[in-house]
Design a protein around this motif. Structure first.
Motif, PDB file in Angstrom:
ATOM      1  N   PRO A 262      16.504   4.371 -33.505  1.00 43.39           N
ATOM      2  CA  PRO A 262      17.528   5.111 -32.775  1.00 43.39           C
ATOM      3  C   PRO A 262      18.702   4.230 -32.358  1.00 43.39           C
ATOM      4  CG  PRO A 262      15.562   4.838 -31.431  1.00 43.39           C
ATOM      5  CD  PRO A 262      15.207   4.385 -32.807  1.00 43.39           C
ATOM      6  N   GLU A 263      19.902   4.718 -32.611  1.00 43.19           N
ATOM      7  CA  GLU A 263      21.112   3.972 -32.268  1.00 43.19           C
ATOM      8  C   GLU A 263      21.923   4.771 -31.243  1.00 43.19           C
ATOM      9  OE1 GLU A 263      25.306   2.469 -34.310  1.00 43.19           O
ATOM     10  OE2 GLU A 263      23.706   3.313 -35.538  1.00 43.19           O
ATOM     11  N   PRO A 264      22.211   4.184 -30.057  1.00 44.65           N
ATOM     12  CA  PRO A 264      23.016   4.902 -29.063  1.00 44.65           C
ATOM     13  C   PRO A 264      24.406   5.241 -29.608  1.00 44.65           C
ATOM     14  CG  PRO A 264      21.923   3.019 -28.063  1.00 44.65           C
ATOM     15  CD  PRO A 264      21.749   2.886 -29.549  1.00 44.65           C
ATOM     16  N   VAL A 265      24.860   6.461 -29.312  1.00 47.82           N
ATOM     17  CA  VAL A 265      26.190   6.906 -29.723  1.00 47.82           C
ATOM     18  C   VAL A 265      26.878   7.573 -28.541  1.00 47.82           C
ATOM     19  CG1 VAL A 265      25.564   7.248 -32.148  1.00 47.82           C
ATOM     20  CG2 VAL A 265      25.304   9.133 -30.535  1.00 47.82           C
ATOM     21  N   GLY A 266      28.194   7.660 -28.629  1.00 45.24           N
ATOM     22  CA  GLY A 266      28.937   8.371 -27.584  1.00 45.24           C
ATOM     23  C   GLY A 266      28.950   7.612 -26.278  1.00 45.24           C
ATOM     24  N   VAL A 267      28.358   8.196 -25.245  1.00 46.46           N
ATOM     25  CA  VAL A 267      28.373   7.580 -23.918  1.00 46.46           C
ATOM     26  C   VAL A 267      26.985   7.620 -23.315  1.00 46.46           C
ATOM     27  CG1 VAL A 267      30.776   8.260 -23.535  1.00 46.46           C
ATOM     28  CG2 VAL A 267      28.950   9.748 -22.716  1.00 46.46           C
ATOM     29  N   GLY A 268      26.711   6.658 -22.428  1.00 53.57           N
ATOM     30  CA  GLY A 268      25.509   6.663 -21.619  1.00 53.57           C
ATOM     31  C   GLY A 268      25.897   6.914 -20.173  1.00 53.57           C
ATOM     32  N   ASN A 269      25.059   7.654 -19.443  1.00 54.66           N
ATOM     33  CA  ASN A 269      25.410   7.922 -18.050  1.00 54.66           C
ATOM     34  C   ASN A 269      24.178   8.140 -17.188  1.00 54.66           C
ATOM     35  OD1 ASN A 269      24.597  10.483 -18.808  1.00 54.66           O
ATOM     36  ND2 ASN A 269      26.425  11.537 -18.103  1.00 54.66           N
ATOM     37  N   THR A 270      24.402   8.053 -15.883  1.00 56.46           N
ATOM     38  CA  THR A 270      23.386   8.369 -14.891  1.00 56.46           C
ATOM     39  C   THR A 270      24.091   8.883 -13.649  1.00 56.46           C
ATOM     40  OG1 THR A 270      21.470   7.517 -13.666  1.00 56.46           O
ATOM     41  CG2 THR A 270      23.336   6.023 -13.914  1.00 56.46           C
ATOM     42  N   HIS A 271      23.330   9.550 -12.775  1.00 52.17           N
ATOM     43  CA  HIS A 271      23.919  10.233 -11.625  1.00 52.17           C
ATOM     44  C   HIS A 271      23.216   9.869 -10.325  1.00 52.17           C
ATOM     45  CE1 HIS A 271      24.647  13.406 -14.940  1.00 52.17           C
ATOM     46  NE2 HIS A 271      25.756  12.704 -14.775  1.00 52.17           N
ATOM     47  N   ALA A 272      24.007   9.644  -9.283  1.00 51.87           N
ATOM     48  CA  ALA A 272      23.490   9.525  -7.922  1.00 51.87           C
ATOM     49  C   ALA A 272      23.726  10.881  -7.257  1.00 51.87           C
ATOM     50  CB  ALA A 272      24.213   8.417  -7.157  1.00 51.87           C
ATOM     51  N   TYR A 273      22.648  11.648  -7.078  1.00 52.80           N
ATOM     52  CA  TYR A 273      22.793  13.025  -6.615  1.00 52.80           C
ATOM     53  C   TYR A 273      22.944  13.092  -5.098  1.00 52.80           C
ATOM     54  CZ  TYR A 273      21.858  14.697 -11.264  1.00 52.80           C
ATOM     55  OH  TYR A 273      21.955  14.953 -12.606  1.00 52.80           O
ATOM     56  N   LEU A 274      23.927  13.877  -4.688  1.00 56.56           N
ATOM     57  CA  LEU A 274      24.223  14.122  -3.283  1.00 56.56           C
ATOM     58  C   LEU A 274      24.125  15.622  -3.030  1.00 56.56           C
ATOM     59  CD1 LEU A 274      27.382  11.843  -3.270  1.00 56.56           C
ATOM     60  CD2 LEU A 274      25.179  11.251  -2.241  1.00 56.56           C
ATOM     61  N   THR A 275      24.297  16.043  -1.794  1.00 57.75           N
ATOM     62  CA  THR A 275      24.279  17.462  -1.488  1.00 57.75           C
ATOM     63  C   THR A 275      25.485  18.136  -2.140  1.00 57.75           C
ATOM     64  OG1 THR A 275      23.192  17.052   0.625  1.00 57.75           O
ATOM     65  CG2 THR A 275      24.305  19.178   0.359  1.00 57.75           C
ATOM     66  N   GLY A 276      25.237  18.984  -3.112  1.00 59.71           N
ATOM     67  CA  GLY A 276      26.311  19.750  -3.740  1.00 59.71           C
ATOM     68  C   GLY A 276      27.164  18.989  -4.728  1.00 59.71           C
ATOM     69  N   GLY A 277      26.904  17.720  -4.969  1.00 55.90           N
ATOM     70  CA  GLY A 277      27.728  16.947  -5.888  1.00 55.90           C
ATOM     71  C   GLY A 277      27.010  15.679  -6.311  1.00 55.90           C
ATOM     72  N   PHE A 278      27.706  14.826  -7.042  1.00 54.36           N
ATOM     73  CA  PHE A 278      27.074  13.571  -7.448  1.00 54.36           C
ATOM     74  C   PHE A 278      28.130  12.547  -7.835  1.00 54.36           C
ATOM     75  CE2 PHE A 278      27.094  16.289 -11.274  1.00 54.36           C
ATOM     76  CZ  PHE A 278      27.671  15.466 -12.234  1.00 54.36           C
ATOM     77  N   LEU A 279      27.674  11.316  -7.937  1.00 54.54           N
ATOM     78  CA  LEU A 279      28.462  10.205  -8.455  1.00 54.54           C
ATOM     79  C   LEU A 279      27.907   9.894  -9.843  1.00 54.54           C
ATOM     80  CD1 LEU A 279      28.224   7.855  -5.332  1.00 54.54           C
ATOM     81  CD2 LEU A 279      29.818   9.756  -5.701  1.00 54.54           C
ATOM     82  N   GLU A 280      28.781   9.736 -10.805  1.00 49.55           N
ATOM     83  CA  GLU A 280      28.359   9.441 -12.166  1.00 49.55           C
ATOM     84  C   GLU A 280      28.790   8.037 -12.549  1.00 49.55           C
ATOM     85  OE1 GLU A 280      28.718  11.392 -16.633  1.00 49.55           O
ATOM     86  OE2 GLU A 280      30.427  11.548 -15.276  1.00 49.55           O
TER      87      GLU A 280
ATOM     88  N   GLU B 136      31.137  14.567 -33.864  1.00 47.80           N
ATOM     89  CA  GLU B 136      32.577  14.388 -33.694  1.00 47.80           C
ATOM     90  C   GLU B 136      32.984  14.585 -32.235  1.00 47.80           C
ATOM     91  OE1 GLU B 136      36.308  13.321 -34.629  1.00 47.80           O
ATOM     92  OE2 GLU B 136      34.564  13.258 -35.957  1.00 47.80           O
ATOM     93  N   ALA B 137      32.379  15.575 -31.565  1.00 49.27           N
ATOM     94  CA  ALA B 137      32.681  15.794 -30.146  1.00 49.27           C
ATOM     95  C   ALA B 137      32.247  14.597 -29.314  1.00 49.27           C
ATOM     96  CB  ALA B 137      31.980  17.061 -29.662  1.00 49.27           C
ATOM     97  N   VAL B 138      31.071  14.032 -29.632  1.00 52.04           N
ATOM     98  CA  VAL B 138      30.574  12.850 -28.913  1.00 52.04           C
ATOM     99  C   VAL B 138      31.514  11.674 -29.124  1.00 52.04           C
ATOM    100  CG1 VAL B 138      28.719  11.149 -28.884  1.00 52.04           C
ATOM    101  CG2 VAL B 138      28.168  13.579 -28.872  1.00 52.04           C
TER     102      VAL B 138
END
Length: 313
Positions: free
Chosen positions: A44-62, A93-95
């Motif tokens: 497997p080869e990573p493509v596009g973007v990698g991300n993670t989230h810090a979840y808050l009440t009603g929102g998050f930091l990415e 293509e979208a990635v």
């Protein structure tokens, strides 16, 4: 008439090295799961973007990075890109397009380049934007993995991105609206963070009025004015976006200066006990400054390009 924007959905911090960013954010007391990377092929080869989230009440930091930039952290989750054969080329293509947009952001500076407003009824909001002459890419739908106490679940999300200098990009980065079909669970952050409450956009002084007109159309509200500071209140929870002329930024955030204009210079999270947050940051060895309003913040130079303000809830 009711408003279709009710707060801040998330900000996206674009980084060169996900491993370094995870270390820094976790040291500041944000609980973050291992990042997700889409992959193709064998091995497997990573493509596009990698991300993670810090979840808050009603929102998050990415936290988001371009696949191939920096190291893939050891706790990363590799998610195979799967689609019917006839759709896979378009998906790839979208990635690639998303990755190219983020690479363009990183060439400007490492920091926050993504701001999504929380929309109540995104189809109506899309119609309002169109009627107001704001170009956008239309409402899109997808699912994203969310960490819960019972494991990872897939959460549906619908969003749109506002067009500007390019499709899906305005001068400061990616700005748009998002609507969650269900509420996610807020994480228990060691620094006491509970809500995303403000994002600060710094622009050249002579471009402030035009930026204000743009955001008035984006959020369907008018700003309060204090010289070179313009503030859009977004809802009853106190969330807002602040536009500031570059010559006034240091007065709000002492010692801060914009790397590129326009650019997101800071964001703010509400915390349960700001004194306890200050002690936590100090014990973690983080530099802590004080805003003009007496709040504490981690400067951009330590927070990977964008200052983070911690505000008493």
């Amino acid at each position: 008439m009711g408003h279709d924007i009710r707060g801040l959905h998330h900000v996206g911090h674009v980084v060169h090295d996900m491993g370094q960013a995870l270390e820094r954010y976790r040291r500041m007391g944000f609980a973050l799961p291992g990042p997700a990377y889409p992959v193709v092929g064998e091995p497997p080869e990573p493509v596009g973007v990698g991300n993670t989230h810090a979840y808050l009440t009603g929102g998050f930091l990415e936290l988001v990075t371009v696949a191939g930039a920096g190291r893939v952290p050891g706790d990363a989750r590799l998610i195979p890109l799967r689609a019917p054969a006839e759709r896979l080329p378009a998906l790839k293509e979208a990635v690639r397009g998303t990755a190219a947009n983020l690479e363009a952001c990183l060439r400007r500076f490492e920091g926050v380049h993504i701001l999504m407003f929380d929309a109540l009824g995104i189809d109506g909001a899309a119609a309002r934007l169109t009627a107001g002459g704001v170009g956008h890419g239309g409402v899109q739908a997808a699912q994203r993995p969310v960490e819960t106490a019972d494991g990872v679940r897939m959460e549906p999300v619908r969003w749109l991105e506002i067009d500007g200098s390019e499709p899906g990009l305005v001068p400061e980065g990616r700005v748009g609206l998002a609507e969650n079909a269900s509420a996610h669970e807020a994480a228990d952050h060691p620094n006491g963070a509970v809500e995303l409450v403000e994002c600060v956009l710094c622009v050249a002084d002579d471009e402030l009025d035009e930026a204000e007109r743009r955001y008035e159309r984006y959020v369907g509200r008018t700003a309060s004015r204090d010289g070179l500071v313009r503030t859009f209140a977004l809802g009853g929870d106190g969330a807002h976006i602040t536009l500031v002329g570059a010559s006034r930024l240091d007065a709000l955030l002492p010692g801060e200066g914009a790397v590129a204009l326009p650019g997101f210079a800071a964001y703010a999270v509400a915390v349960r006990d700001v004194a306890a947050t200050g002690r936590f940051l100090g014990e973690a060895g983080m530099t802590v400054g004080e805003t003009a309003a007496g709040e504490i913040f981690v400067p951009a130079r330590e927070a990977l390009g964008t200052a983070i303000v911690f505000r008493q809830r």
